[in-house]
Design a protein around this motif. Sequence first.
Motif, mmCIF file in Angstrom:
data_model
loop_
_atom_site.group_PDB
_atom_site.id
_atom_site.type_symbol
_atom_site.label_atom_id
_atom_site.label_comp_id
_atom_site.label_asym_id
_atom_site.label_seq_id
_atom_site.Cartn_x
_atom_site.Cartn_y
_atom_site.Cartn_z
ATOM 1 N N GLY A 1 7.100 13.851 -3.003
ATOM 2 C CA GLY A 1 6.677 12.506 -3.369
ATOM 3 C C GLY A 1 5.853 12.424 -4.626
ATOM 4 O O GLY A 1 5.264 11.386 -4.914
ATOM 5 N N SER A 2 5.789 13.490 -5.432
ATOM 6 C CA SER A 2 4.856 13.519 -6.558
ATOM 7 C C SER A 2 5.549 13.434 -7.910
ATOM 8 O O SER A 2 4.962 13.781 -8.919
ATOM 9 N N TYR A 3 6.793 12.969 -7.953
ATOM 10 C CA TYR A 3 7.456 12.926 -9.244
ATOM 11 C C TYR A 3 6.919 11.758 -10.063
ATOM 12 O O TYR A 3 6.179 10.908 -9.567
ATOM 13 N N GLN A 4 7.310 11.727 -11.332
ATOM 14 C CA GLN A 4 6.594 10.913 -12.292
ATOM 15 C C GLN A 4 6.601 9.428 -11.981
ATOM 16 O O GLN A 4 5.587 8.748 -12.132
ATOM 17 N N LEU A 5 7.723 8.863 -11.547
ATOM 18 C CA LEU A 5 7.777 7.431 -11.277
ATOM 19 C C LEU A 5 6.803 7.035 -10.180
ATOM 20 O O LEU A 5 6.082 6.034 -10.291
ATOM 21 N N VAL A 6 6.765 7.813 -9.094
ATOM 22 C CA VAL A 6 5.822 7.534 -8.011
ATOM 23 C C VAL A 6 4.392 7.637 -8.524
ATOM 24 O O VAL A 6 3.545 6.777 -8.236
ATOM 25 N N GLU A 7 4.117 8.681 -9.297
ATOM 26 C CA GLU A 7 2.755 8.851 -9.827
ATOM 27 C C GLU A 7 2.355 7.674 -10.703
ATOM 28 O O GLU A 7 1.218 7.189 -10.630
ATOM 29 N N ARG B 1 9.343 0.417 9.148
ATOM 30 C CA ARG B 1 8.293 -0.167 10.005
ATOM 31 C C ARG B 1 6.961 -0.207 9.255
ATOM 32 O O ARG B 1 6.213 -1.190 9.347
ATOM 33 N N GLU B 2 6.681 0.860 8.510
ATOM 34 C CA GLU B 2 5.412 0.932 7.795
ATOM 35 C C GLU B 2 5.369 -0.075 6.648
ATOM 36 O O GLU B 2 4.419 -0.870 6.541
ATOM 37 N N VAL B 3 6.369 -0.053 5.774
ATOM 38 C CA VAL B 3 6.272 -0.863 4.559
ATOM 39 C C VAL B 3 6.519 -2.346 4.816
ATOM 40 O O VAL B 3 6.095 -3.184 4.011
ATOM 41 N N LEU B 4 7.174 -2.676 5.922
ATOM 42 C CA LEU B 4 7.413 -4.098 6.254
ATOM 43 C C LEU B 4 6.392 -4.611 7.269
ATOM 44 O O LEU B 4 6.532 -5.731 7.774
ATOM 45 N N ASP C 1 0.806 -1.219 0.000
ATOM 46 C CA ASP C 1 0.000 0.000 0.000
ATOM 47 C C ASP C 1 0.841 1.273 0.000
ATOM 48 O O ASP C 1 0.380 2.312 -0.462
ATOM 49 N N THR C 2 2.079 1.205 0.503
ATOM 50 C CA THR C 2 2.922 2.396 0.633
ATOM 51 C C THR C 2 4.175 2.253 -0.218
ATOM 52 O O THR C 2 4.897 1.254 -0.112
ATOM 53 N N GLU D 1 -0.311 5.239 -0.724
ATOM 54 C CA GLU D 1 0.468 6.115 0.142
ATOM 55 C C GLU D 1 1.938 6.154 -0.286
ATOM 56 O O GLU D 1 2.423 5.246 -0.975
ATOM 57 N N THR D 2 2.656 7.220 0.148
ATOM 58 C CA THR D 2 4.098 7.319 -0.070
ATOM 59 C C THR D 2 4.777 7.737 1.230
ATOM 60 O O THR D 2 4.169 8.408 2.076
#
Length: 350
Positions: A294-300, A344-347, A282-283, A310-311
């Motif tokens: 966090g809004s650059y093209q790859l993330v988008e 902690r969040e992503v794992l 999810d993140t 989420e990012t």
Amino acid sequence: MNLTRRALVKAGAGAVATGAVAGCLEDFDPANQELDAGYAAFFTLWDWAETVSGDAIAFEDPVGAGQAGHGWSPSGDLTREIVDAGAFVYLDTPEFSWAQDIATTLEADYDTVTVIDGLEGLDDQLLDWGHEVETGSHDDHGHEEGDGHDHDEDGNESGHDGHDHDGSSVDPHVWLDPVIAQDIVDTIASGLADADPDNAATYEENADAYTSDLESLDQQFQDVSDAADRHIAVFAGHDSFTYLQDRYGFELHTPAGVSPQEQITSEQIAETIDLVDAEGIDTILYDPFIAPDGSYQLVENILEGSTATETMPITHLSGTLATWRDDGWGYREQMEEINLPALREVLDAQ
């Protein structure tokens, strides 16, 4: 803006004319100079050198806030400034080729300048580009069980081989491993003590105290690994975290290679989106030096094409941001305030 613990007041600092020819250092005579100033090649080395030296030496980071140290190149004549200061801490690796060039000049022509290579003595701990990271539980600290990577029919790990990494076979991001970091801090302390015996006890005491902080940081990462319900996450940035992955047994998949300049293909993005959906991720982690919001093209592209919503940032610590600098965050604080919460969040290790 350069980083420094206190303002440097150096005799003759303004005496170098703006029209001087770059690289012409004959007008400097550091033979009788006291070691009270120095330079470090990027943020993390600066933070460690400042911590070890305490009030004895004022170190400066030539890399501006918001910039990463690898791939950077100095403007003006930094070599002149380092000769005037008297000490230089760097990593002898092509990813910091500008620092290698300066160190070569200093060692050849200015043997009164203290040159400290943080990689000295670490050959048996360095990882090659494309190193196969095993994921899963640890049977002992630094030894993993299981393998979360895909391999091709020849047994090569897919998605990591064949990238351009400026001619070096060694991944330079050793500073991200809190265990190896302890050795680098000791190397800095030893180098300063050899050059400045009068303050050797100070350097040793400061290094010992900071090593305890790094041991605590290591344990915090280990606790995240032990509590993790998943061992794979996605990072939308270039492949910088192999040492952390190898130490603590998780994988950060990235569609990018090891070079920040490498072009990412639509196929790589599609494979990443498939992974996000298959793993229920999810993140998405991102590089704050490329896109602070966090809004650059790859993330988008990943967010638009997948179920992720989420990012969070994760930093490679070859530089710092102005906001982190203003908060007084060094290496340890950025690890604790940025990287540990992200992992902690992503794992799923909350």
